[in-house]
Scaffold this active site. Sequence first.
Site, PDB file in Angstrom:
ATOM      1  CG  ASN A  65      -1.934   0.848   1.307  1.00 47.22           C
ATOM      2  OD1 ASN A  65      -1.915   2.120   0.739  1.00 47.22           O
ATOM      3  ND2 ASN A  65      -3.157   0.495   1.818  1.00 47.22           N
ATOM      4  CG  HIS A  80      -8.837  -3.229  -4.094  1.00 44.14           C
ATOM      5  ND1 HIS A  80      -9.800  -2.319  -4.493  1.00 44.14           N
ATOM      6  CD2 HIS A  80      -8.077  -2.719  -2.959  1.00 44.14           C
ATOM      7  CE1 HIS A  80      -9.835  -1.367  -3.872  1.00 44.14           C
ATOM      8  NE2 HIS A  80      -9.088  -1.283  -2.724  1.00 44.14           N
ATOM      9  CD  GLU A 101     -13.733 -12.707  16.391  1.00 39.00           C
ATOM     10  OE1 GLU A 101     -12.947 -13.572  15.810  1.00 39.00           O
ATOM     11  OE2 GLU A 101     -14.778 -12.145  15.735  1.00 39.00           O
ATOM     12  CG  HIS A 117     -16.881 -11.654  11.287  1.00 39.96           C
ATOM     13  ND1 HIS A 117     -17.843 -12.186  11.948  1.00 39.96           N
ATOM     14  CD2 HIS A 117     -15.668 -11.743  12.032  1.00 39.96           C
ATOM     15  CE1 HIS A 117     -17.481 -12.742  13.142  1.00 39.96           C
ATOM     16  NE2 HIS A 117     -16.352 -12.238  13.026  1.00 39.96           N
ATOM     17  CD  GLU A 167     -28.091   2.472  15.964  1.00 43.35           C
ATOM     18  OE1 GLU A 167     -27.945   3.766  16.322  1.00 43.35           O
ATOM     19  OE2 GLU A 167     -29.124   2.188  15.451  1.00 43.35           O
TER      20      GLU A 167
HETATM   21  O1  G1P Z   1     -33.972   9.302  13.511  1.00 42.29           O
HETATM   22  P1  G1P Z   1     -34.280   8.024  13.231  1.00 42.29           P
HETATM   23  O2  G1P Z   1     -34.832   7.893  11.813  1.00 42.29           O
HETATM   24  O3  G1P Z   1     -35.110   7.458  14.355  1.00 42.29           O
HETATM   25  O4  G1P Z   1     -33.161   7.125  13.239  1.00 42.29           O
HETATM   26  C1  G1P Z   1     -31.733   7.173  13.055  1.00 42.29           C
HETATM   27  O5  G1P Z   1     -31.260   7.035  14.522  1.00 42.29           O
HETATM   28  C2  G1P Z   1     -31.251   5.749  14.989  1.00 42.29           C
HETATM   29  C3  G1P Z   1     -30.692   5.719  16.436  1.00 42.29           C
HETATM   30  O6  G1P Z   1     -29.199   6.138  16.501  1.00 42.29           O
HETATM   31  C4  G1P Z   1     -30.816   4.489  14.167  1.00 42.29           C
HETATM   32  O7  G1P Z   1     -30.968   3.397  14.624  1.00 42.29           O
HETATM   33  C5  G1P Z   1     -31.159   4.752  12.724  1.00 42.29           C
HETATM   34  O8  G1P Z   1     -30.567   3.929  12.003  1.00 42.29           O
HETATM   35  C6  G1P Z   1     -31.089   6.396  12.240  1.00 42.29           C
HETATM   36  O9  G1P Z   1     -31.603   6.367  10.765  1.00 42.29           O
HETATM   37  O1  G1P Z   2      -8.990   1.859   1.192  1.00 40.81           O
HETATM   38  P1  G1P Z   2      -8.522   3.057   1.911  1.00 40.81           P
HETATM   39  O2  G1P Z   2      -8.683   4.110   1.058  1.00 40.81           O
HETATM   40  O3  G1P Z   2      -7.082   2.634   2.329  1.00 40.81           O
HETATM   41  O4  G1P Z   2      -9.156   3.415   3.239  1.00 40.81           O
HETATM   42  C1  G1P Z   2     -10.287   2.723   3.454  1.00 40.81           C
HETATM   43  O5  G1P Z   2     -10.361   1.535   4.360  1.00 40.81           O
HETATM   44  C2  G1P Z   2      -9.381   1.897   5.475  1.00 40.81           C
HETATM   45  C3  G1P Z   2      -9.432   0.620   6.324  1.00 40.81           C
HETATM   46  O6  G1P Z   2     -10.864   0.211   6.817  1.00 40.81           O
HETATM   47  C4  G1P Z   2     -10.174   2.953   6.420  1.00 40.81           C
HETATM   48  O7  G1P Z   2      -9.043   3.312   7.321  1.00 40.81           O
HETATM   49  C5  G1P Z   2     -10.328   4.146   5.504  1.00 40.81           C
HETATM   50  O8  G1P Z   2     -10.916   5.202   6.337  1.00 40.81           O
HETATM   51  C6  G1P Z   2     -11.258   3.779   4.381  1.00 40.81           C
HETATM   52  O9  G1P Z   2     -11.544   4.917   3.602  1.00 40.81           O
END
Ligand code: G1P
Ligand code: G1P
Lengths: 351, 351
Positions: free
Chosen positions: A77, A166, A182, A301, A320
């Site tokens: 990279n 990729h 884990e 996953h 969340e």
């Molecule tokens: O503002 P809303 O539409 O109730 O919902 C938004 O906030 C919630 C709480 O963080 C999330 O679960 C939803 O995915 C997001 O869209």
């Molecule tokens: O694919 P990139 O540009 O290296 O980077 C992407 O994956 C990375 C690893 O999950 C994250 O840290 C970056 O924020 C995302 O943009």
Amino acid sequence: ATAFRASEHQHIRYNPLQDEWVLVSAHRMKRPWQGQVEPSLLKTVPRHDPHNPLCPGATRANGEVNPHYDGTFLFDNDFPALQPDAPNPGPSDHPLFQAEAARGVCKVMCFHPWSDVTLPLMSVPEIRAVVDAWASVIEELGAQYPWVQIFENKGAMMGCSNPHPHCQVWASSFLPDVAQREERSQQAYQSQHGEPLLMEYGRQELLRKERLVLTSEHWLVLVPFWAVWPFQTLLLPRRHVRRLPELTSAERDDLASIMKKLLTKYDNLFETSFPYSMGWHGAPTGSEAGANWDHWQLHAHYYPPLLRSATVRKFMVGYEMLAQAQRDLTPEQAAERLRALPEVHYSLGQK
Amino acid sequence: ATAFRASEHQHIRYNPLQDEWVLVSAHRMKRPWQGQVEPSLLKTVPRHDPHNPLCPGATRANGEVNPHYDGTFLFDNDFPALQPDAPNPGPSDHPLFQAEAARGVCKVMCFHPWSDVTLPLMSVPEIRAVVDAWASVIEELGAQYPWVQIFENKGAMMGCSNPHPHCQVWASSFLPDVAQREERSQQAYQSQHGEPLLMEYGRQELLRKERLVLTSEHWLVLVPFWAVWPFQTLLLPRRHVRRLPELTSAERDDLASIMKKLLTKYDNLFETSFPYSMGWHGAPTGSEAGANWDHWQLHAHYYPPLLRSATVRKFMVGYEMLAQAQRDLTPEQAAERLRALPEVHYSLGQK
Ligand SMILES: O=P(O)(O)O[C@H]1O[C@H](CO)[C@@H](O)[C@H](O)[C@H]1O
Ligand SMILES: O=P(O)(O)O[C@H]1O[C@H](CO)[C@@H](O)[C@H](O)[C@H]1O
């Protein structure tokens, strides 16, 4: 009293692998959505673009020229988050200000010479070549580093900045956070129950059936009981396998085939190139690779963000981030929808 | 050997509040960005839209008509993730399949009758009214529920589906995941060191200064040593306060004022209505509210996603979801940038 039904009544579920809880509120699928919709996906990626640094023959940011590769292609990279030689931050002067050294390498692996394909559109032998390349890079970097994280960010929605098919490989001198969790959970389960957590889990899901998406001679794909993302899946070998390089040739062929089926179903769900982040977890490597890691079971996953359509995603935001993951359909409902989808890619039309 | 510099050399840092690690790779800010840019923000929100269910006098999804409120306004979420009466899923038949009952309520709180303002554009007395409404709702729902999560999702990028200035309040019969982690950490710190973790942490940051963003008579705003999001901040009272309702009148006025300053700096950073998710954490409530929760210190977390500009965000994807959070500038660099920004909102022009 009303009888409990998971698809009607909110409840919380425990993730024994990562020691986390999720709030399941399936009745919430009924609410209207007036928030952000994602931009439509780029439809026309040229097969070859000499200015795309991931293409065969292209020049990268550091001036190196890619070979005219015709299979997979692994390279460093050019903007790595982990470098092999960072100095140590030194001892911490306070328990609330702890920093530690981090060393490693970041690589990029192209899956195919063409920019206009994705894994589900590649042939099974081409995907098998990717599996072999994954096993090799674990072997190569795992000789030195305790953790080698293979992951794919697919789609602009998942922060992927280049449409060429990729994945990335980040190897580190430390066990990352999720790996530590884990490790703790699998270690504790093994010492309490005398067998690997994910071996028993896979067996139970084969009996219970309601969360299975695909099964093959050597593999299972299921929506875990504790899934957080709407169509999250877990890919597990049936045999006890600790790391990717241990897979037999038959298991690798079968893996290529089940991955093609899963990713085809994903694309078919909303008739779009389905975005996700995915990654492999297996027993730690490096100098401790020879220790007893029998509590580990290899798995992948898949974390896909889409919820309702090709442009409406689940946001993991306020509640969340501050309190607990929350999902809007049950894992059983998600599995049922994925199971019902055809294994032929929608873009290939009817036979 | 090269001397360690946090802004040049990647390292990992520990979050003692949530028991997590973050990878800090500041050199990575140098890489070019060719990935997804976010849509420009809606610029013209009408001050009043009779079809917006959050506006005074509007009819909501359930047919109820909002009063012609002229301050804050609290009402039940019409599509709640938590309802007061869900039945219990019953005992689990296997340690890998654990589900538990979840009950609660979800409310929405409008900050202001106008749709075209945000907190930083409101007056200090108007923000003070929001603080009072927050304190009341904690008191009201905290009488019954052990956890009352106040959170604001600001901006479409953070899943906010309505531009009217508002936050949400989700009260639950269970301690959510993040609350459990903060409980464990603060409890352990108190029993080891004899004082609350965040009291000592605030004091240390006042001495060290490099991560401070704002200070006032009663409050501190800083970029925590372990921040994950590029411009994440932590808002802390100087005095030991366990829950929002305990704040004195002087502390509430001062909070309104420091919030206005922080959110103005946020908007000024990229001259945009800065998206974020934020939320309050305080000692658990409900029937156990009378227990000893002295290890808790009230605080708010701000998690803003923007990294480089009004349209380029940090993606927490592959590596972050599968392995460990990673950030591209140091918390000290972020604090320095925020400190340097004016406290007058860019949209109000020069004086
Ligand atoms: O503002 P809303 O539409 O109730 O919902 C938004 O906030 C919630 C709480 O963080 C999330 O679960 C939803 O995915 C997001 O869209
Ligand atoms: O694919 P990139 O540009 O290296 O980077 C992407 O994956 C990375 C690893 O999950 C994250 O840290 C970056 O924020 C995302 O943009």
